[in-house]
Design a protein around this motif. Structure first.
Motif, mmCIF file in Angstrom:
data_model
loop_
_atom_site.group_PDB
_atom_site.id
_atom_site.type_symbol
_atom_site.label_atom_id
_atom_site.label_comp_id
_atom_site.label_asym_id
_atom_site.label_seq_id
_atom_site.Cartn_x
_atom_site.Cartn_y
_atom_site.Cartn_z
ATOM 1 N N VAL A 50 61.838 -37.010 30.053
ATOM 2 C CA VAL A 50 61.545 -37.477 31.413
ATOM 3 C C VAL A 50 62.662 -38.397 31.901
ATOM 4 C CG1 VAL A 50 59.872 -38.616 32.913
ATOM 5 C CG2 VAL A 50 59.083 -37.326 30.908
ATOM 6 N N GLN A 51 63.462 -37.900 32.816
ATOM 7 C CA GLN A 51 64.585 -38.664 33.358
ATOM 8 C C GLN A 51 64.148 -39.387 34.631
ATOM 9 O OE1 GLN A 51 68.277 -36.513 33.274
ATOM 10 N NE2 GLN A 51 69.163 -37.678 34.964
ATOM 11 N N GLN A 52 64.474 -40.671 34.710
ATOM 12 C CA GLN A 52 64.030 -41.466 35.857
ATOM 13 C C GLN A 52 64.620 -40.971 37.171
ATOM 14 O OE1 GLN A 52 63.763 -45.701 35.269
ATOM 15 N NE2 GLN A 52 64.620 -46.118 37.274
ATOM 16 N N LEU A 53 65.906 -40.660 37.168
ATOM 17 C CA LEU A 53 66.577 -40.148 38.363
ATOM 18 C C LEU A 53 67.895 -39.522 37.936
ATOM 19 C CD1 LEU A 53 68.345 -42.979 40.392
ATOM 20 C CD2 LEU A 53 67.475 -43.359 38.095
ATOM 21 N N ASP A 54 68.548 -38.861 38.877
ATOM 22 C CA ASP A 54 69.836 -38.239 38.594
ATOM 23 C C ASP A 54 70.965 -39.232 38.813
ATOM 24 O OD1 ASP A 54 69.022 -35.523 38.053
ATOM 25 O OD2 ASP A 54 68.551 -35.333 40.181
ATOM 26 N N HIS A 55 71.745 -39.459 37.779
ATOM 27 C CA HIS A 55 73.070 -40.052 37.923
ATOM 28 C C HIS A 55 73.811 -39.889 36.606
ATOM 29 C CE1 HIS A 55 72.382 -43.752 35.663
ATOM 30 N NE2 HIS A 55 71.453 -44.180 36.485
ATOM 31 N N ALA A 56 75.106 -40.160 36.610
ATOM 32 C CA ALA A 56 75.964 -39.771 35.494
ATOM 33 C C ALA A 56 75.502 -40.309 34.145
ATOM 34 C CB ALA A 56 77.398 -40.203 35.773
ATOM 35 N N SER A 57 75.121 -41.585 34.077
ATOM 36 C CA SER A 57 74.716 -42.175 32.790
ATOM 37 C C SER A 57 73.489 -41.471 32.220
ATOM 38 C CB SER A 57 74.402 -43.667 32.964
ATOM 39 O OG SER A 57 75.545 -44.406 33.256
ATOM 40 N N ILE A 97 53.967 -37.091 36.516
ATOM 41 C CA ILE A 97 54.579 -36.428 35.361
ATOM 42 C C ILE A 97 53.885 -36.856 34.078
ATOM 43 C CG2 ILE A 97 56.682 -36.298 33.958
ATOM 44 C CD1 ILE A 97 58.265 -36.505 36.611
ATOM 45 N N GLY A 98 53.595 -38.164 33.962
ATOM 46 C CA GLY A 98 52.903 -38.660 32.781
ATOM 47 C C GLY A 98 51.549 -38.004 32.584
ATOM 48 N N THR A 99 50.810 -37.853 33.663
ATOM 49 C CA THR A 99 49.498 -37.190 33.598
ATOM 50 C C THR A 99 49.647 -35.752 33.123
ATOM 51 O OG1 THR A 99 48.630 -38.586 35.382
ATOM 52 C CG2 THR A 99 47.479 -36.514 34.942
ATOM 53 N N GLN A 100 50.651 -35.062 33.648
ATOM 54 C CA GLN A 100 50.890 -33.671 33.261
ATOM 55 C C GLN A 100 51.291 -33.552 31.791
ATOM 56 O OE1 GLN A 100 53.813 -31.581 35.646
ATOM 57 N NE2 GLN A 100 53.947 -29.880 34.182
ATOM 58 N N VAL A 101 52.156 -34.453 31.347
ATOM 59 C CA VAL A 101 52.626 -34.427 29.959
ATOM 60 C C VAL A 101 51.462 -34.588 28.986
ATOM 61 C CG1 VAL A 101 53.904 -35.802 28.267
ATOM 62 C CG2 VAL A 101 55.001 -35.149 30.412
ATOM 63 N N VAL A 102 50.568 -35.519 29.284
ATOM 64 C CA VAL A 102 49.400 -35.738 28.420
ATOM 65 C C VAL A 102 48.466 -34.540 28.475
ATOM 66 C CG1 VAL A 102 47.340 -37.151 28.098
ATOM 67 C CG2 VAL A 102 49.540 -38.247 28.534
ATOM 68 N N SER A 103 48.217 -34.027 29.682
ATOM 69 C CA SER A 103 47.322 -32.887 29.857
ATOM 70 C C SER A 103 47.838 -31.647 29.127
ATOM 71 C CB SER A 103 47.159 -32.583 31.348
ATOM 72 O OG SER A 103 46.391 -31.422 31.552
ATOM 73 N N ASP A 104 49.150 -31.455 29.130
ATOM 74 C CA ASP A 104 49.741 -30.265 28.504
ATOM 75 C C ASP A 104 49.930 -30.398 26.996
ATOM 76 O OD1 ASP A 104 49.819 -29.114 30.992
ATOM 77 O OD2 ASP A 104 51.973 -29.358 31.306
ATOM 78 N N GLY A 105 49.575 -31.551 26.457
ATOM 79 C CA GLY A 105 49.567 -31.712 25.012
ATOM 80 C C GLY A 105 50.919 -31.782 24.338
ATOM 81 N N TYR A 106 51.860 -32.454 24.951
ATOM 82 C CA TYR A 106 53.168 -32.622 24.311
ATOM 83 C C TYR A 106 53.035 -33.504 23.073
ATOM 84 C CZ TYR A 106 55.723 -30.344 28.085
ATOM 85 O OH TYR A 106 56.211 -29.413 28.961
ATOM 86 N N LEU A 115 61.934 -47.548 34.285
ATOM 87 C CA LEU A 115 60.727 -47.179 35.023
ATOM 88 C C LEU A 115 60.069 -45.949 34.413
ATOM 89 C CD1 LEU A 115 58.835 -47.688 37.395
ATOM 90 C CD2 LEU A 115 60.362 -46.323 38.846
ATOM 91 N N ALA A 116 60.862 -44.986 33.998
ATOM 92 C CA ALA A 116 60.318 -43.792 33.349
ATOM 93 C C ALA A 116 59.588 -44.178 32.064
ATOM 94 C CB ALA A 116 61.435 -42.792 33.056
ATOM 95 N N ALA A 117 60.185 -45.073 31.289
ATOM 96 C CA ALA A 117 59.561 -45.503 30.032
ATOM 97 C C ALA A 117 58.241 -46.226 30.286
ATOM 98 C CB ALA A 117 60.526 -46.402 29.265
ATOM 99 N N GLN A 118 58.218 -47.082 31.293
ATOM 100 C CA GLN A 118 56.991 -47.821 31.608
ATOM 101 C C GLN A 118 55.870 -46.874 32.041
ATOM 102 O OE1 GLN A 118 58.883 -50.368 34.498
ATOM 103 N NE2 GLN A 118 58.898 -52.140 33.109
ATOM 104 N N CYS A 119 56.198 -45.910 32.889
ATOM 105 C CA CYS A 119 55.182 -44.961 33.365
ATOM 106 C C CYS A 119 54.673 -44.068 32.238
ATOM 107 C CB CYS A 119 55.747 -44.116 34.504
ATOM 108 S SG CYS A 119 56.071 -45.044 36.026
ATOM 109 N N MET A 120 55.567 -43.609 31.350
ATOM 110 C CA MET A 120 55.144 -42.759 30.237
ATOM 111 C C MET A 120 54.313 -43.542 29.230
ATOM 112 S SD MET A 120 56.152 -39.879 31.212
ATOM 113 C CE MET A 120 56.204 -40.461 32.922
#
Length: 338
Positions: A50-57, A97-106, A115-120
């Protein structure tokens, strides 16, 4: 006649016993074969990246993570299925995305950036799905420590090293610009450290912030003619506009010192930090270790100390950066990426 019948009965009993023995042997053989098949069955893991946003880093980290997952799958003879998600720097989207990831059983989630880490982490709380984050500058400040299903890699910045770099090649600096997003958790600690450093040296500084590309560009333009150098930490919001900011500052004759090498390949002058390909590789290895052992270790701070310099920008600014050789074990020269 009675003897004959008795012989026939005994023969029938022997045949029945033999049949039972054969059946038992077959069952045992089948059970053994099933166990053997289970032992040799290919392990399979399903991982959400899960990538927070697009940029080079963040792109560099994601590519490194997925390359390492592919390499480990081939090396160990296991199946690793992964899927990319991108939150476009929006908390609502990331929570969905977090809801979907849990629902899909990853089996595990690898979020890239704070921010991505906090939401996940929030999404996976009920299932305890392992969360192995990448590139969190200050996990404690981001409330990502002391959680039994969460770990990852930190790109904690050595702010003093970057400040030392500034004064090594620009000893006459009078004013430093601090450019960052006040909504970016990664910037909080490094900006405070930069202020403390500059205060101790009696150097003035000007702070300018923004939370969108337009706001960041306005802030950068406002520093031209006002400062002798600009510092930005590992700030995802500024990174999204790094190429335009770097061009503006370089044209204004202002060296742009940053918290990540991807800023430098976008046109900034120099940084001292971690290699994001190495960080992505290490994060992928951590994720697989967690899946295979069930043990969630403490987060890992990546080794830094690598100075990266954009030679094109240095030439445009007329800066001799040979002094950097005394400040780091390794100086990497790059040019601006297309």
């Amino acid at each position: 006649m009675k003897k004959f019948v008795a012989v026939l009965s005994a023969a029938a009993m022997m045949t029945s016993l033999a049949a039972c023995g054969s059946s038992a042997d077959t069952a045992a053989a089948s059970s053994s074969a099933a166990e053997s098949t289970a032992d040799t069955a290919t392990k399979s893991y399903k991982i959400a990246v899960v990538q927070q946003l697009d940029h080079a880093s963040l792109d560099e980290i994601r590519v490194a993570i997925e390359k390492e997952l592919d390499a480990k799958a081939a090396e160990q003879g296991i199946t690793i299925e992964y899927k990319d998600f991108n939150g476009q720097n929006d908390a609502t989207t990331l929570n969905q995305i977090g809801t979907q990831v849990v629902s899909d059983g990853y089996d595990a989630v690898i979020p890239i950036a704070t921010l991505a880490a906090q939401c996940m982490t929030t999404a996976c709380e009920s299932t305890k799905t392992p969360v192995i984050y990448a590139a969190i500058s200050d996990p404690a400040a981001a409330d990502l420590t002391d959680i039994d299903y969460v770990t990852g890699t930190s790109d904690a910045l050595n702010t003093q090293s970057i400040m030392d770099m500034m004064f090594a090649v620009q000893p006459d600096i009078k004013t430093v610009g601090l450019l960052y997003s006040n909504s970016e958790a990664n910037s909080t600690t490094p900006i405070a450290e930069a202020k403390a450093y500059l205060d101790a040296k009696g150097i003035a500084y000007i702070e300018k912030t923004g939370n969108t590309n337009d706001e960041i560009m306005t802030a950068a333009s406002g520093m031209v003619g006002q400062v002798d150098a600009v510092f930005t930490p590992t700030d995802n919001v500024v990174m999204a506009a790094a190429a335009a900011v770097s061009e503006t500052l370089t044209k204004g004759g202002i060296p742009f010192y940053t918290g990540a090498d991807s800023f430098v390949t976008a046109g900034a002058f120099a940084t001292c930090g971690v290699n994001y390909t190495d960080l992505g590789t290490y994060t992928a290895d951590m994720a697989l270790d967690v899946l295979e052992t069930g043990v969630v270790p403490e987060y890992h701070v990546m080794d830094g100390g690598i100075i990266t310099v954009n030679t094109e920008t240095a030439a445009a600014l007329g800066i001799d950066y040979s002094a950097f050789n005394d400040l780091a074990g390794k100086v990497v020269e790059v040019t601006t990426a297309e």
